[in-house]
Write a protein that holds these residues in place. Structure first.
Motif, PDB file in Angstrom:
ATOM      1  N   ARG A  42     -51.844 -16.924  -6.634  1.00  0.00           N
ATOM      2  CA  ARG A  42     -53.146 -17.401  -6.200  1.00  0.00           C
ATOM      3  C   ARG A  42     -53.303 -18.896  -6.432  1.00  0.00           C
ATOM      4  O   ARG A  42     -54.219 -19.504  -5.896  1.00  0.00           O
ATOM      5  CB  ARG A  42     -54.255 -16.666  -6.964  1.00  0.00           C
ATOM      6  CG  ARG A  42     -54.371 -15.193  -6.629  1.00  0.00           C
ATOM      7  CD  ARG A  42     -55.519 -14.581  -7.385  1.00  0.00           C
ATOM      8  NE  ARG A  42     -56.712 -15.385  -7.227  1.00  0.00           N
ATOM      9  CZ  ARG A  42     -57.472 -15.400  -6.148  1.00  0.00           C
ATOM     10  NH1 ARG A  42     -57.150 -14.657  -5.123  1.00  0.00           N
ATOM     11  NH2 ARG A  42     -58.532 -16.167  -6.083  1.00  0.00           N
ATOM     12  N   SER A  70     -53.409 -22.789  -6.421  1.00  0.00           N
ATOM     13  CA  SER A  70     -53.411 -23.742  -5.307  1.00  0.00           C
ATOM     14  C   SER A  70     -53.015 -25.124  -5.811  1.00  0.00           C
ATOM     15  O   SER A  70     -53.295 -25.491  -6.951  1.00  0.00           O
ATOM     16  CB  SER A  70     -54.816 -23.816  -4.675  1.00  0.00           C
ATOM     17  OG  SER A  70     -55.766 -24.250  -5.629  1.00  0.00           O
ATOM     18  N   GLU A  81     -51.365 -27.496   4.291  1.00  0.00           N
ATOM     19  CA  GLU A  81     -50.940 -26.561   5.327  1.00  0.00           C
ATOM     20  C   GLU A  81     -50.572 -27.315   6.601  1.00  0.00           C
ATOM     21  O   GLU A  81     -51.308 -28.216   7.026  1.00  0.00           O
ATOM     22  CB  GLU A  81     -52.054 -25.556   5.638  1.00  0.00           C
ATOM     23  CG  GLU A  81     -52.275 -24.506   4.556  1.00  0.00           C
ATOM     24  CD  GLU A  81     -53.075 -25.021   3.379  1.00  0.00           C
ATOM     25  OE1 GLU A  81     -53.417 -26.216   3.385  1.00  0.00           O
ATOM     26  OE2 GLU A  81     -53.361 -24.245   2.462  1.00  0.00           O
ATOM     27  N   GLY A 114     -59.893 -15.514   2.439  1.00  0.00           N
ATOM     28  CA  GLY A 114     -59.173 -15.634   3.708  1.00  0.00           C
ATOM     29  C   GLY A 114     -59.868 -16.488   4.738  1.00  0.00           C
ATOM     30  O   GLY A 114     -59.353 -16.671   5.846  1.00  0.00           O
ATOM     31  N   GLY A 123     -60.477 -19.686   4.603  1.00  0.00           N
ATOM     32  CA  GLY A 123     -59.924 -21.044   4.692  1.00  0.00           C
ATOM     33  C   GLY A 123     -60.599 -22.040   3.777  1.00  0.00           C
ATOM     34  O   GLY A 123     -60.544 -23.247   4.039  1.00  0.00           O
ATOM     35  N   THR A 168     -57.925 -24.411   2.180  1.00  0.00           N
ATOM     36  CA  THR A 168     -57.410 -25.314   3.213  1.00  0.00           C
ATOM     37  C   THR A 168     -58.386 -26.443   3.472  1.00  0.00           C
ATOM     38  O   THR A 168     -58.002 -27.622   3.553  1.00  0.00           O
ATOM     39  CB  THR A 168     -57.156 -24.539   4.511  1.00  0.00           C
ATOM     40  OG1 THR A 168     -56.153 -23.550   4.283  1.00  0.00           O
ATOM     41  CG2 THR A 168     -56.695 -25.469   5.625  1.00  0.00           C
ATOM     42  N   LEU A 186     -56.438 -16.789   7.072  1.00  0.00           N
ATOM     43  CA  LEU A 186     -55.364 -16.250   6.241  1.00  0.00           C
ATOM     44  C   LEU A 186     -54.672 -15.079   6.920  1.00  0.00           C
ATOM     45  O   LEU A 186     -53.439 -14.993   6.942  1.00  0.00           O
ATOM     46  CB  LEU A 186     -55.908 -15.819   4.879  1.00  0.00           C
ATOM     47  CG  LEU A 186     -54.876 -15.196   3.930  1.00  0.00           C
ATOM     48  CD1 LEU A 186     -53.751 -16.172   3.644  1.00  0.00           C
ATOM     49  CD2 LEU A 186     -55.531 -14.735   2.639  1.00  0.00           C
ATOM     50  N   THR A 187     -55.458 -14.166   7.503  1.00  0.00           N
ATOM     51  CA  THR A 187     -54.863 -13.018   8.177  1.00  0.00           C
ATOM     52  C   THR A 187     -54.046 -13.458   9.383  1.00  0.00           C
ATOM     53  O   THR A 187     -52.961 -12.936   9.645  1.00  0.00           O
ATOM     54  CB  THR A 187     -55.957 -12.030   8.622  1.00  0.00           C
ATOM     55  OG1 THR A 187     -56.833 -11.763   7.528  1.00  0.00           O
ATOM     56  CG2 THR A 187     -55.359 -10.734   9.108  1.00  0.00           C
ATOM     57  N   THR A 210     -52.585 -16.326   9.732  1.00  0.00           N
ATOM     58  CA  THR A 210     -51.396 -16.989   9.215  1.00  0.00           C
ATOM     59  C   THR A 210     -50.352 -15.972   8.773  1.00  0.00           C
ATOM     60  O   THR A 210     -49.148 -16.141   9.019  1.00  0.00           O
ATOM     61  CB  THR A 210     -51.766 -17.904   8.033  1.00  0.00           C
ATOM     62  OG1 THR A 210     -52.696 -18.900   8.482  1.00  0.00           O
ATOM     63  CG2 THR A 210     -50.539 -18.604   7.468  1.00  0.00           C
ATOM     64  N   VAL A 211     -50.800 -14.910   8.111  1.00  0.00           N
ATOM     65  CA  VAL A 211     -49.875 -13.852   7.698  1.00  0.00           C
ATOM     66  C   VAL A 211     -49.222 -13.211   8.923  1.00  0.00           C
ATOM     67  O   VAL A 211     -48.003 -13.026   8.978  1.00  0.00           O
ATOM     68  CB  VAL A 211     -50.615 -12.787   6.861  1.00  0.00           C
ATOM     69  CG1 VAL A 211     -49.719 -11.566   6.644  1.00  0.00           C
ATOM     70  CG2 VAL A 211     -51.038 -13.368   5.516  1.00  0.00           C
ATOM     71  N   TYR A 259     -46.762 -15.520   1.607  1.00  0.00           N
ATOM     72  CA  TYR A 259     -47.770 -14.738   2.316  1.00  0.00           C
ATOM     73  C   TYR A 259     -48.172 -13.481   1.559  1.00  0.00           C
ATOM     74  O   TYR A 259     -49.024 -12.736   2.005  1.00  0.00           O
ATOM     75  CB  TYR A 259     -47.239 -14.339   3.693  1.00  0.00           C
ATOM     76  CG  TYR A 259     -47.018 -15.506   4.612  1.00  0.00           C
ATOM     77  CD1 TYR A 259     -48.063 -16.384   4.895  1.00  0.00           C
ATOM     78  CD2 TYR A 259     -45.765 -15.753   5.162  1.00  0.00           C
ATOM     79  CE1 TYR A 259     -47.857 -17.466   5.733  1.00  0.00           C
ATOM     80  CE2 TYR A 259     -45.566 -16.846   5.999  1.00  0.00           C
ATOM     81  CZ  TYR A 259     -46.609 -17.694   6.273  1.00  0.00           C
ATOM     82  OH  TYR A 259     -46.404 -18.755   7.088  1.00  0.00           O
TER      83      TYR A 259
END
Length: 300
Positions: A17, A19, A25, A58, A60, A63, A260-261, A263-264, A299
């Motif tokens: 987790r 950062s 990114e 998720g 962002g 980011t 996030l989803t 990106t995964v 991921y």
């Protein structure tokens, strides 16, 4: 007391987790307005001590915070910077000590911090923010109790040009930190933005060497310098692209605009070349996403 195995498992979870502000990114979509708004509130609005980014996991938040933290206007405005990722089992002294270390300019200062008690660390951290224009990022604060364990390190009721940028999944945390602060909630990506992010990850992925442009005509051409590259040269034709886009759009509906989803999903499909492989992911979408099948550790 937690057993050692549990400690190890929890530590691994926290490491995943964690950062890092310098790890930007490569694919950012739909953040431009948010960046502009947040930067303005950090460097222009004098009455906001805390600027918070709030929203579900998720969405962002991190980011967006990284984009703001590394923004040219922000880097020019503040004198010193600190970024700490807060764990669910937050230890106030450790966080305050890390912040003071990052804001300290000499090794002598940092060596002194080790022998200080928590009250003295908090006092010095406050002094540092009074004397200089500091930007402190507290990433992912879960509860008001966590904020309460840290607030002694911040001069909240005083005039100062230092600012706190906070990210949280709990809107109450933002109010606890500063009832007069500015709260920004990122929006989910719309259909066009979702496809733009997805396409960047799945279609425009970079190999170890340079790739020439890849356009919507979908004829993907490798230049001469790739002739000795170990990867096979690939050409994507419009009909293949059309089939992949159809499958991609169907899968993106399940992502509900969460970066996030997306990106995964994009990271998974970027490793799969054929339409049949994409169709297999489509048919087993939730299984792939939930298990993280074939995904790298970034991921998980």
């Amino acid at each position: 007391m937690r057993e050692s195995g549990g400690d190890t498992s929890f530590q691994r979870q926290q490491e995943r987790r964690r950062s890092f502000p310098h790890a930007i990114e490569p694919n950012v979509v739909g953040c431009a307005d948010g960046i502009e708004i947040l930067v303005a509130h950090l460097i222009k609005e004098k009455h906001h001590r805390v600027v918070s980014i709030w929203g579900m996991g998720g969405l962002g938040k991190i980011t967006l915070a990284k984009q703001v933290y590394n923004h040219d206007g922000v880097r020019c405005h503040f004198d010193c910077f600190a970024w700490v990722c807060i764990s669910q089992q937050c230890h106030g002294r450790e966080v305050l000590e890390e912040l003071l270390n990052q804001l300290s300019s000499t090794n002598e200062e940092r060596q002194e911090i080790v022998i200080l008690n928590e009250d003295e660390i908090a006092r010095r951290l406050c002094t540092k923010q009074r004397e200089r224009k500091c930007l402190v990022v507290l990433d992912d604060i879960w509860t008001c109790n966590v904020w309460n364990s840290l607030q002694a390190g911040f001069p909240m009721n005083e005039e100062t040009e230092s600012r706190i940028l906070l990210t949280t999944r709990n809107k109450e945390v933002a109010y606890c930190a500063d009832e007069n602060g500015f709260i920004y909630q990122p929006l989910s990506l719309n259909e066009d933005e979702s496809w733009e992010l997805f396409e960047k990850i799945t279609m425009f992925q970079m190999e170890d060497t340079r790739i020439i442009s890849f356009h919507l005509t979908l004829e993907f051409v490798w230049n001469n310098e790739m002739s000795n590259h170990t990867a096979d040269s690939r050409i994507y034709y419009p009909e293949i692209y059309a089939k992949k886009k159809d499958l991609g759009m169907k899968m993106l509906r399940h992502c509900e605009g969460l970066p996030l989803t997306i990106t995964v999903l994009g990271g998974l499909l970027s490793r799969k070349d054929s339409v049949n492989e994409w169709d297999m992911v489509h048919m087993n979408f939730y299984s792939y996403i939930r298990r993280g099948t074939d995904l790298g550790p970034e991921y998980e």
